[in-house]
Design an enzyme around this catalytic site. Structure first.
Site, PDB file in Angstrom:
ATOM      1  N   ASP A 287       0.045   5.384   0.445  1.00  0.00           N
ATOM      2  CA  ASP A 287      -1.121   6.201   0.786  1.00  0.00           C
ATOM      3  C   ASP A 287      -0.874   7.693   0.899  1.00  0.00           C
ATOM      4  O   ASP A 287       0.045   8.111   1.598  1.00  0.00           O
ATOM      5  CB  ASP A 287      -1.638   5.833   2.200  1.00  0.00           C
ATOM      6  CG  ASP A 287      -1.964   4.379   2.348  1.00  0.00           C
ATOM      7  OD1 ASP A 287      -2.720   3.869   1.530  1.00  0.00           O
ATOM      8  OD2 ASP A 287      -1.449   3.749   3.295  1.00  0.00           O
TER       9      ASP A 287
ATOM     10  N   GLU B 148      -3.417  10.455   2.561  1.00  0.00           N
ATOM     11  CA  GLU B 148      -4.689  10.567   3.270  1.00  0.00           C
ATOM     12  C   GLU B 148      -4.860  12.014   3.696  1.00  0.00           C
ATOM     13  O   GLU B 148      -4.053  12.534   4.473  1.00  0.00           O
ATOM     14  CB  GLU B 148      -4.695   9.660   4.513  1.00  0.00           C
ATOM     15  CG  GLU B 148      -4.866   8.195   4.164  1.00  0.00           C
ATOM     16  CD  GLU B 148      -4.444   7.254   5.283  1.00  0.00           C
ATOM     17  OE1 GLU B 148      -3.564   7.619   6.089  1.00  0.00           O
ATOM     18  OE2 GLU B 148      -4.991   6.146   5.345  1.00  0.00           O
TER      19      GLU B 148
ATOM     20  N   GLU C 147       0.845  -1.194   0.000  1.00  0.00           N
ATOM     21  CA  GLU C 147       0.000   0.000   0.000  1.00  0.00           C
ATOM     22  C   GLU C 147       0.882   1.246   0.000  1.00  0.00           C
ATOM     23  O   GLU C 147       1.906   1.278   0.681  1.00  0.00           O
ATOM     24  CB  GLU C 147      -0.845  -0.023   1.279  1.00  0.00           C
ATOM     25  CG  GLU C 147      -2.164   0.682   1.170  1.00  0.00           C
ATOM     26  CD  GLU C 147      -3.016   0.497   2.440  1.00  0.00           C
ATOM     27  OE1 GLU C 147      -3.356  -0.646   2.786  1.00  0.00           O
ATOM     28  OE2 GLU C 147      -3.319   1.523   3.072  1.00  0.00           O
TER      29      GLU C 147
END
Ligand SMILES: *[C@@H]1O[C@H](CO)[C@@H](O)[C@H](O)[C@H]1NC(C)=O
Ligand SMILES: *[C@@H]1O[C@H](CO)[C@@H](O)[C@H](O)[C@H]1NC(C)=O
Ligand SMILES: *[C@@H]1O[C@H](CO)[C@@H](O)[C@H](O)[C@H]1NC(C)=O
Length: 313
Positions: free
Chosen positions: A125, A127, A123
């Site tokens: 990311d 955010e 993953e």
């Protein structure tokens, strides 16, 4: 004498804190100029590159699908997932986040292969975390590799602009050399693929995702300020998507490339994508020095033994 010095120290610390806090909220800075990496790749319409992963009734296509509004209300959030899976690439989205009281609201733009590899997924990311009264949106970055979920590698930044006023570009460059997070083309984080990080470096094909969801449990000050649905719906707009990389063919284990005319297997594997330029390094140092306020590598209360890459350099 010692007492006076102590008092002076305390008051200068206080003044310092006030300056830091004022400048970290709502401040607008001009970043150093950097090359426009996003200008090297084509935009795709959101509906060309993505399909709805959940909450279809909360997705609104704008301008024939070149943009999408994703909304969160008490009933549901929603999400988009790229139609293809990529093994390395450049991924970018222009995002405008909702204004007003948005604590607990999370707007992620990320790569993941959790569906394909539930036990050892990768993953990468971005955010965007909403804010309670008078606080700016926070940008969090994180990564997991080969199921390294027990080690969070979060870093948090304030932004140098108001992300609710206009669209800004959030981009991820991912290849065998490094992972670079960029905001309006300014690198804010680089993870170099070296020996220390190798066990947790994302190496398997991933999909790109854009979502909006309720992160009341953790997002704003560790869950202190949950989403307040009196202010719903919360709407995040996405557009100017760029998805450029080696595309995983359905029935083949070898990813193939989407860019024609390049001899290299990987469109972001070339010399110019392998290392940051001096200008990009200047941008990276500027962003981290001025706006980063949390790094897992400094969090010794969380990690008695810091992850190995924190000490390698
Ligand atoms: C809308 O998009 C479709 C494909 O996604 C395209 O075929 C069509 O020409 C577009 N219409 C307009 C008005 O741009
Ligand atoms: C990833 O994890 C699996 C076990 O979950 C292990 O067998 C494999 O060697 C790991 N791969 C890398 C590159 O570390
Ligand atoms: C994948 O499968 C499709 C349909 O079964 C076939 O037409 C295509 O040639 C295959 N591609 C590869 C790379 O094997």
């Amino acid at each position: 004498m010692a007492f006076l010095q102590h008092k002076l120290l305390l008051s200068s610390l206080l003044i310092f804190r006030i300056i830091v806090e004022v400048s970290s909220r709502g401040a607008v800075y001009t970043p150093p100029s950097v090359e426009l990496l996003t200008g090297r790749f084509n935009h795709v319409s959101v509906n060309q590159g993505f399909s709805v992963s959940y909450g279809a009734s909360h997705v609104r296509w704008i301008n024939n699908g070149s943009y999408a509004d994703l909304s969160l209300d008490k009933a549901s959030g929603c999400g988009l997932v790229s139609k293809k899976k990529y093994h390395y690439g450049f991924f970018s989205a222009a995002i405008k986040v909702p204004a007003g009281f948005t604590s607990g609201v999370v707007v992620p733009f990320y790569l993941s292969n959790k569906e394909l590899f539930p036990h050892n997924h990768d993953e990468i990311d971005f955010e965007l975390l909403g804010h309670e009264k008078e606080r700016d949106w926070v940008l969090q970055t994180n990564m997991y590799g080969n199921g390294s979920v027990s080690t969070g590698r979060e870093e948090k930044f304030y932004l140098w602009f108001d992300p609710t006023a206009q669209f800004h570009e959030y981009s991820i460059l991912w290849n065998n050399h490094h992972i670079v997070f960029l905001v309006d083309n300014v690198p804010v984080r680089e993870i170099i693929h070296n020996e220390a990080i190798s066990a947790a470096y994302p190496l398997k094909p991933m999909s790109a995702h854009a979502t909006i969801w309720d992160g009341s449990q953790w997002a704003t000050h560790g869950g202190k300020y949950p989403v307040n649905y009196r202010y719903a719906p919360f709407v995040a707009s996405f557009g100017e998507m760029e998805l450029e990389g080696c595309i995983l063919q359905q029935n083949s284990s070898t990813p193939s490339c989407s860019r024609s005319g390049l001899s290299s297997l990987d469109p972001v594997e070339g010399e110019e994508f392998a290392k940051l330029s001096q200008q990009q390094i200047t941008g990276l140092e500027w962003a981290r020095g001025k706006l980063m306020f949390y790094s897992y590598c400094k969090d010794t209360s969380r990690y008695k033994v810091l992850p190995p890459e924190c000490n390698a350099k």
